[in-house]
Design an enzyme around this catalytic site. Structure first.
Site, PDB file in Angstrom:
ATOM      1  N   TYR A  13      -3.032   0.114  10.133  1.00 17.43           N
ATOM      2  CA  TYR A  13      -1.860  -0.601   9.604  1.00 17.43           C
ATOM      3  C   TYR A  13      -2.100  -2.106   9.534  1.00 17.43           C
ATOM      4  CZ  TYR A  13       2.763  -2.732   9.369  1.00 17.43           C
ATOM      5  OH  TYR A  13       3.833  -3.524   9.032  1.00 17.43           O
ATOM      6  N   LYS A  63      -2.778  -4.294   6.055  1.00 18.49           N
ATOM      7  CA  LYS A  63      -1.790  -5.340   5.744  1.00 18.49           C
ATOM      8  C   LYS A  63      -2.457  -6.712   5.674  1.00 18.49           C
ATOM      9  CE  LYS A  63       2.199  -5.139   5.467  1.00 18.49           C
ATOM     10  NZ  LYS A  63       3.089  -5.040   4.270  1.00 18.49           N
TER      11      LYS A  63
END
Length: 327
Positions: A126, A130
């Site tokens: 994640y 990102k």
């Protein structure tokens, strides 16, 4: 947060089109135009952004465990599709929702500044994906496209489908465990403040030379608190017993590493109860300086943390059908 942004925009008389994978008739009923599509579909993204003035890109795949390619497809490839579609359609302003986890939780962050470098290695797909997407957005700032990236920290409030419901579920099941010594400070962001930050940034993003253009900013309620004291207070207000069990950070990290290996090699269903990334997030201090956001696009906290906490607790009680809080 996406729904709250739509509500605020409609409230000040703007026309709003939103794109999501599902159908949201309640949001359409408010006066917004709904468009069903997937970020990974370039044609759908192009149709969604055609004819608009500003794009708020708040969609992502969040979590602390999962397949790299799934996170990359949504967070990286989806963001690339948004940037390409905006260029093709001549849309000039992009407000991108990032996350403080792009700079990691491996060390304590005290009054963190926007210039904190990305870590050499992320412990989870994640924050890794990102960070790639955020860099793409900041690099895209130029004469034909003005961009800004916002990093709201630990968003709380009604409608939360990711953060606190998981905590409450574990508390109700008796499986919530404090990680670390309980002295770590964090800051939260009430959803209204996170949403308003996006509108504030869009209003200030006149062109690629605006003070905020091409930059990333932390966003929070600017009220750091002891994480586990705040959580236990919230749990009491919701109607859950406080957590008393504790595990050291070192032990949690070691368990996280073992579980990551087991889930990767076997693999096992679901997700590990703890990972190295999650252990660090729960045991380390991480709070950030709001000065840059206040200076460059006049960010302000509209809802204080105590009020936001009350609204959040009331919604969680309703969500879990808990009649009254613990007294």
């Amino acid at each position: 947060m996406g729904r709250r942004i739509v509500e605020l925009l409609l409230g000040r008389g703007e026309s709003v089109r939103f794109m999501a994978r599902g159908k949201y008739p309640q949001v359409v009923a408010l006066g917004a135009e709904g468009f069903q599509g997937d970020l990974r579909d370039p044609d759908a993204v192009r149709k969604a952004v055609d004819g608009v003035d500003v794009v708020y890109h708040v969609a992502s795949l969040a979590g602390y465990w999962g397949h790299e390619e799934t996170y990359r497809g949504i967070n990286v490839d989806g963001t690339r599709n948004v940037l390409n579609a905006m260029r093709q359609c001549g849309v000039r302003r992009l407000i991108y929702t990032s996350t403080p986890s792009v700079v990691g939780y491996e060390r304590d962050v005290i009054n963190g500044q926007p210039g904190i470098p990305y870590p050499m290695r992320h412990k989870s797909p994640y924050p890794r994906t990102k960070a790639v997407a955020e860099q793409m957005v900041c690099d895209a700032n130029g004469k034909d496209l003005a961009t800004v990236s916002l990093r709201p920290h630990l968003i709380i409030g009604p409608g939360d489908n990711n953060l606190l419901p998981r905590v409450v579920e574990r508390a109700l099941a008796g499986t919530l465990v404090m990680v670390g010594d309980g002295t770590n400070k964090v800051d939260f962001t009430y959803v209204d403040n996170a949403a308003w930050a996006h509108l504030d940034a869009a209003d200030a993003l006149k062109d690629e030379k605006s003070p905020a253009a091409g930059r990333a900013y932390f966003i929070s309620n600017n009220e750091p608190v002891l994480l586990w004291d705040w959580l236990n207070g919230l749990l009491g207000a919701v109607g859950c017993p406080p957590t008393r069990r504790r595990i050291s950070y070192r032990t949690a990290r070691a368990l996280g590493g073992l579980m990551e290996t087991a889930w990767t090699l076997l693999p096992l269903p679901g997700e590990p109860r703890v990972t190295q990334f999650l252990a660090s997030a729960l045991a380390r201090s991480h709070w950030y300086d709001m000065g840059p956001a206040q200076r460059d696009f006049h960010y302000q906290v509209r809802v204080p943390l105590a009020e936001g906490t009350r609204h959040t607790a009331a919604w969680l009680r309703s969500h879990f059908k808990i009649e009254s809080p613990v007294t």
